[in-house]
Design a protein around this motif. Structure first.
Motif, PDB file in Angstrom:
ATOM      1  N   VAL A 120       3.777   5.365  -8.567  1.00  0.00           N
ATOM      2  CA  VAL A 120       3.944   4.107  -7.844  1.00  0.00           C
ATOM      3  C   VAL A 120       5.421   3.741  -7.842  1.00  0.00           C
ATOM      4  CG1 VAL A 120       3.478   2.787  -9.945  1.00  0.00           C
ATOM      5  CG2 VAL A 120       3.273   1.664  -7.737  1.00  0.00           C
ATOM      6  N   ILE A 121       5.894   3.214  -6.712  1.00  0.00           N
ATOM      7  CA  ILE A 121       7.266   2.706  -6.618  1.00  0.00           C
ATOM      8  C   ILE A 121       7.221   1.229  -6.988  1.00  0.00           C
ATOM      9  CG2 ILE A 121       9.248   2.276  -5.117  1.00  0.00           C
ATOM     10  CD1 ILE A 121       8.309   4.606  -3.384  1.00  0.00           C
ATOM     11  N   VAL A 122       7.836   0.890  -8.111  1.00  0.00           N
ATOM     12  CA  VAL A 122       7.827  -0.488  -8.602  1.00  0.00           C
ATOM     13  C   VAL A 122       9.157  -1.141  -8.248  1.00  0.00           C
ATOM     14  CG1 VAL A 122       7.643  -1.965 -10.643  1.00  0.00           C
ATOM     15  CG2 VAL A 122       6.285   0.135 -10.495  1.00  0.00           C
TER      16      VAL A 122
ATOM     17  N   VAL B 260       0.837  -1.205   0.000  1.00  0.00           N
ATOM     18  CA  VAL B 260       0.000   0.000   0.000  1.00  0.00           C
ATOM     19  C   VAL B 260       0.872   1.255   0.000  1.00  0.00           C
ATOM     20  CG1 VAL B 260      -1.692   1.336   1.317  1.00  0.00           C
ATOM     21  CG2 VAL B 260      -1.923  -1.148   1.149  1.00  0.00           C
ATOM     22  N   ASP B 261       1.969   1.231   0.746  1.00  0.00           N
ATOM     23  CA  ASP B 261       2.836   2.403   0.851  1.00  0.00           C
ATOM     24  C   ASP B 261       3.570   2.717  -0.451  1.00  0.00           C
ATOM     25  OD1 ASP B 261       2.091   2.726   3.448  1.00  0.00           O
ATOM     26  OD2 ASP B 261       3.880   1.787   4.312  1.00  0.00           O
TER      27      ASP B 261
ATOM     28  N   GLY C  56     -12.872  -1.458  -0.897  1.00  0.00           N
ATOM     29  CA  GLY C  56     -12.650  -2.866  -1.184  1.00  0.00           C
ATOM     30  C   GLY C  56     -11.644  -3.543  -0.277  1.00  0.00           C
ATOM     31  N   ARG C  57     -10.458  -2.999  -0.173  1.00  0.00           N
ATOM     32  CA  ARG C  57      -9.401  -3.644   0.596  1.00  0.00           C
ATOM     33  C   ARG C  57      -9.731  -3.815   2.073  1.00  0.00           C
ATOM     34  NH1 ARG C  57      -4.882  -2.745   3.495  1.00  0.00           N
ATOM     35  NH2 ARG C  57      -3.080  -4.123   3.087  1.00  0.00           N
TER      36      ARG C  57
ATOM     37  N   ASN D  13      -1.459  -6.502   7.144  1.00  0.00           N
ATOM     38  CA  ASN D  13      -0.807  -6.986   5.926  1.00  0.00           C
ATOM     39  C   ASN D  13      -0.523  -5.784   5.035  1.00  0.00           C
ATOM     40  OD1 ASN D  13      -0.069  -8.187   3.474  1.00  0.00           O
ATOM     41  ND2 ASN D  13      -1.439  -9.939   3.772  1.00  0.00           N
ATOM     42  N   PRO D  14       0.740  -5.538   4.686  1.00  0.00           N
ATOM     43  CA  PRO D  14       1.063  -4.353   3.886  1.00  0.00           C
ATOM     44  C   PRO D  14       0.722  -4.505   2.410  1.00  0.00           C
ATOM     45  CG  PRO D  14       3.054  -5.628   4.272  1.00  0.00           C
ATOM     46  CD  PRO D  14       1.958  -6.295   5.065  1.00  0.00           C
ATOM     47  N   ALA D  15       0.407  -5.712   1.950  1.00  0.00           N
ATOM     48  CA  ALA D  15       0.187  -5.971   0.527  1.00  0.00           C
ATOM     49  C   ALA D  15      -0.929  -5.098  -0.027  1.00  0.00           C
ATOM     50  CB  ALA D  15      -0.133  -7.439   0.295  1.00  0.00           C
ATOM     51  N   LEU D  16      -0.727  -4.595  -1.231  1.00  0.00           N
ATOM     52  CA  LEU D  16      -1.758  -3.785  -1.880  1.00  0.00           C
ATOM     53  C   LEU D  16      -2.916  -4.652  -2.336  1.00  0.00           C
ATOM     54  CD1 LEU D  16      -2.823  -1.151  -3.120  1.00  0.00           C
ATOM     55  CD2 LEU D  16      -1.418  -1.622  -5.146  1.00  0.00           C
TER      56      LEU D  16
END
Length: 329
Positions: free
Chosen positions: A199-201, A189-190, A228-229, A237-240
């Motif tokens: 976005v940082i990829v 998410v961060d 939604g999330r 959980n940090p996952a987007l």
């Protein structure tokens, strides 16, 4: 690889030998190289699995010649491997040039490492060049086809459900920034900055790049993050992108999201996440973007990799010219 792993591999090949007798100096040297790729190069798990598989093919080839140490390998042994892979033998079918080239890249990398580490006096594979696979132009969708897929993303669920919001955000992001599927599912998410629309990829080899994100993708991400999330996350959980159990969405599941959207959009040809990445690059170049800028956006280490997309756009121009210009024929 461990003694147990080597023993298991050899056992599957019909050689039931005690583990302590299975491990050769060559096995240990290959393991050191794979550890080097992990620690020093930051190679992904997929890359490591591919290298391990190709080098196992190589060590089997050397074992048939009673070679158990990289110091005993000669250039002729490396060349014999390439000939065997291309021609096949009684036990193995011939491999395509692309597969042979991939194996030889792993072998050449291993020998380069062995020479640098002092395991060998010379790099015996340096002069053995892998076959050049015929250039295959990437498949790119038209803008209309991409828009149809984006419209259809998440459309199999009535209303705005957490999953439909996630699926729309995922597909919009894939096309908006040209990310690889592995890069998209590892986003946290961060990594998203909705204010600066970027976005940082996290790319190959641990390299990061900042990629701009278009307005529609930002809107889809904001809707997912707000409505939604929160319904999907089961714990911290940090996952987007999350699955229905609250864990990080897998590559396979993300792939299926896109495939379902393409099916609902009526796209007959196979559509993969890389198809959207190809389309992203092609549409940028069609719009006049500089190839160096596209290289940075895609995270390519070399502009040569990106230049294949210029062939796609030239091909498109030729097709348009041939069908529209009154004196084209």
């Amino acid at each position: 690889m461990s003694a147990e792993t080597v023993a298991a591999e050899r056992s599957r090949n019909g050689a039931s030998v005690p583990a302590d007798e299975c491990v050769t100096a060559l096995d240990t040297q290959v393991r050191r190289y794979l550890d080097h790729l992990t620690v020093e190069r930051g190679s992904s798990s997929n890359t490591l699995s591919s290298y391990a598989r190709d080098l196992r093919r190589y060590t089997d080839h050397l074992a048939e010649r009673a070679i158990t140490d990289v110091a005993a390998v000669r250039e002729a042994d490396v060349r014999d491997l390439m000939v065997t892979l291309r021609r096949g033998d009684e036990e193995r079918r011939p491999l395509a040039d692309s597969s042979v080239a991939r194996t030889m890249v792993a072998v050449r990398g291993f020998h380069r490492f062995a020479a640098a580490e002092g395991l060998t006096a010379d790099d015996v594979a340096a002069a053995v060049h892998p076959p050049r696979a015929p250039a295959r132009l990437p498949k790119a969708l038209s803008v209309a086809e991409v828009l149809a897929i984006l419209e259809a993303a998440g459309g199999d669920q009535p209303g705005d459900t957490p999953r439909s919001l996630r699926d729309r955000a995922l597909v919009e992001l894939l096309y908006s920034c040209g990310a690889r599927i592995s890069e998209a599912v590892t986003l946290d998410v961060d990594d998203i900055d909705t204010e600066s629309r970027s976005v940082i990829v996290h790319g190959k080899g641990g390299k990061q790049r900042i990629v701009p994100v278009g307005g529609p993708a930002i809107e889809a991400l904001e809707a997912y993050l707000v409505r939604g999330r929160p319904a999907l996350v089961a714990r911290s959980n940090p996952a987007l992108f999350l699955n229905v159990r609250g864990g990080r969405l897998s590559r396979q599941s993300a792939w299926q999201v896109l495939a379902d959207a393409a099916r609902r959009a009526g796209i007959d040809s196979a559509v993969s996440p890389h198809t959207l990445r190809h389309s992203f690059a092609t549409h940028l170049l069609d719009g006049g973007a500089d190839v160096r800028v596209v290289q940075e956006l895609l995270g390519h280490a070399s502009v040569t990799t990106t230049q294949v997309y210029t062939l796609v756009t030239v091909g498109s121009m030729r097709e348009v010219y041939a069908t529209t210009h009154p004196r084209a024929r």
